[in-house]
Scaffold this motif. Structure first.
Motif, short mmCIF file in Angstrom:
data_model
loop_
_atom_site.label_atom_id
_atom_site.label_comp_id
_atom_site.label_asym_id
_atom_site.label_seq_id
_atom_site.Cartn_x
_atom_site.Cartn_y
_atom_site.Cartn_z
N SER A 1 17.97 -49.46 50.79
CA SER A 1 19.22 -50.19 51.02
C SER A 1 19.83 -49.83 52.38
O SER A 1 20.48 -50.66 53.03
CB SER A 1 20.23 -49.88 49.90
N GLY A 2 19.65 -48.57 52.81
CA GLY A 2 20.21 -48.13 54.10
C GLY A 2 19.26 -48.32 55.26
O GLY A 2 19.60 -47.94 56.39
N PHE A 3 18.09 -48.87 55.01
CA PHE A 3 17.09 -49.05 56.08
C PHE A 3 17.48 -50.26 56.92
O PHE A 3 17.54 -51.39 56.44
CB PHE A 3 15.71 -49.27 55.45
N ASP A 4 17.78 -50.02 58.21
CA ASP A 4 18.12 -51.10 59.14
C ASP A 4 17.06 -51.13 60.22
O ASP A 4 16.91 -50.17 60.99
CB ASP A 4 19.50 -50.86 59.74
N ILE A 5 16.32 -52.20 60.30
CA ILE A 5 15.20 -52.29 61.23
C ILE A 5 15.65 -52.27 62.68
O ILE A 5 14.86 -51.96 63.59
CB ILE A 5 14.37 -53.56 60.93
N THR B 1 17.57 -46.66 64.40
CA THR B 1 16.56 -45.60 64.31
C THR B 1 16.18 -45.38 62.85
O THR B 1 17.04 -45.38 61.96
CB THR B 1 17.10 -44.28 64.90
N THR B 2 14.90 -45.20 62.60
CA THR B 2 14.40 -45.01 61.24
C THR B 2 14.97 -43.74 60.64
O THR B 2 14.82 -42.65 61.22
CB THR B 2 12.87 -44.96 61.24
N PRO B 3 15.64 -43.83 59.47
CA PRO B 3 16.20 -42.63 58.86
C PRO B 3 15.10 -41.74 58.28
O PRO B 3 13.98 -42.19 58.01
CB PRO B 3 17.10 -43.19 57.75
#
Length: 369
Positions: A143-147, A150-152
């Motif tokens: 859900s928090g992954f934003d392309i 920066t990759t968490p």
């Protein structure tokens, strides 16, 4: 009668000749006039022994303490920025020095991120059934992954089963591939690590930059260092933090620096130790040649005089009752023009300026009287 007169005249001539000869002989025996001796006037000084600081001269060129040789780690086209990449251009800390076109690599990063997202999304049904206790943290990660960002960091795996499952699906490998690409993406922009000025620029906007190519040099113009070589005789007497007097060759400007570092080894060829002097001043520029005077030690009960007054390496002239005499002394330090000596009693009158043709026993007159 005539004969008598002629005889008288002849006798007078003979007596006159004899008298003249006597006068001539007496004139040759007259004593020659004695020339009056010329007593030279000399400049003297009265010796008062004191503590003399031994100052070691040195010289060298200024080098910026903070300097950066800019090299490219990636290949790309140099994009124009807000400032021209030219010598003399100033940049603030964190400001971009060089930007390269990274559109192709950026697309590769986005593709790798998308593959990572899809890989995680594909295992979510299995996680719900087989690992319900970790499903929620992986769901939150997705859900928090934003392309576009920066990759968490991946969620921390709490069990061996979870670790085997996630690793076996290639997710950890995909994650580190993405981080590697992201790290490489940052190399397309070179930023200033400190506020400074560009001193060399080897590329221009629009040119192709190749990996490993030198692009220029960047320095901090507010603080400099000067490397000097000191005789090993005085190296043990130097201390880090000691103040150092500096001046330019024309002696028109002077500065105060300090010893910042001292090399721990002796140069085998020159038998010298390298010391580094740190100096700050708005008028200084990299490459300037300066002379330094380092306080090495303090000699007790010594006297400093002109070096040309020292005779035969260990004697000096003193004035005793208006007569020059030579006494033995002990030189302890030589500079270019001065010598520090010991062994002269206090209140001894010595020459302050050299006297041509001086010798022991020569009568002189002091100009100080």
């Amino acid at each position: 009668m005539r004969k008598i007169i002629l005889a008288g005249i002849g006798l007078l001539l003979i007596l006159g000749a004899l008298y003249g000869a006597k006068l001539l002989v007496d004139s040759k025996n007259k004593p020659k006039p004695v020339k009056e001796k010329v007593i030279k006037t000399v400049i003297t000084d009265t010796v008062i022994n004191s503590n003399i600081k031994i100052v070691v001269p040195a010289n060298g060129n200024l080098v910026a303490k903070q300097r950066l040789e800019i090299y490219a780690e990636v290949q790309g086209i140099f994009k124009a920025g807000n400032k021209l990449f030219k010598p003399g251009q100033e940049y603030k800390r964190g400001e971009a020095l060089i930007r390269m076109d990274a559109s192709e690599h950026y697309a590769s990063v986005q593709s790798a991120k998308s593959n990572l997202y899809n890989s995680i999304a594909s295992i979510m049904p299995d996680l719900r059934l087989d690992f319900p206790d970790v499903f929620e943290k992986w769901q939150n990660y997705l859900s928090g992954f934003d392309i576009s960002k920066t990759t968490p960091k991946l969620p921390e795996m709490t069990s061996d089963k979870e670790n085997y499952f996630i690793t076996g699906r290639g997710i950890v490998t995909s994650y580190y591939n993405v981080k590697n690409l992201e790290q490489r993406l940052t190399k397309y922009t070179i930023t200033a690590p400190f506020s400074g000025i560009l001193t060399e620029a080897l590329v221009t906007e629009g040119s192709l930059i190749r990996s490993g190519q030198k692009l220029g040099e960047f320095i901090n113009p507010s603080i400099y260092e000067m490397e000097v070589a000191i005789s090993k005789t005085y190296s043990s007497l130097l201390r880090v933090g000691e103040p150092v007097a500096l001046n330019n060759l024309e002696n028109t400007e002077s500065y105060i620096g300090k010893v910042s570092r001292i090399n721990g080894s002796v140069d085998a060829t020159t038998q010298t130790v390298t010391a580094y002097i740190e100096v700050k001043h708005a008028n200084l520029k990299e490459g300037m040649y300066l002379e330094a005077n380092l306080d090495a030690k303090e000699e007790q009960d010594a006297y400093e005089m002109d070096r040309n007054l020292l005779q035969d390496g260990n004697q000096v002239f003193v004035v005793n009752n208006n007569v020059l005499e030579l006494i033995n002394v002990t030189p302890v330090y030589f500079s270019d023009s001065k010598v520090v000596i010991k062994g002269i009693p206090n209140n001894t009158v010595v020459l302050k300026k050299s006297v041509p043709g001086a010798y022991s026993g020569m009568r002189v007159k002091s100009a100080n009287n």
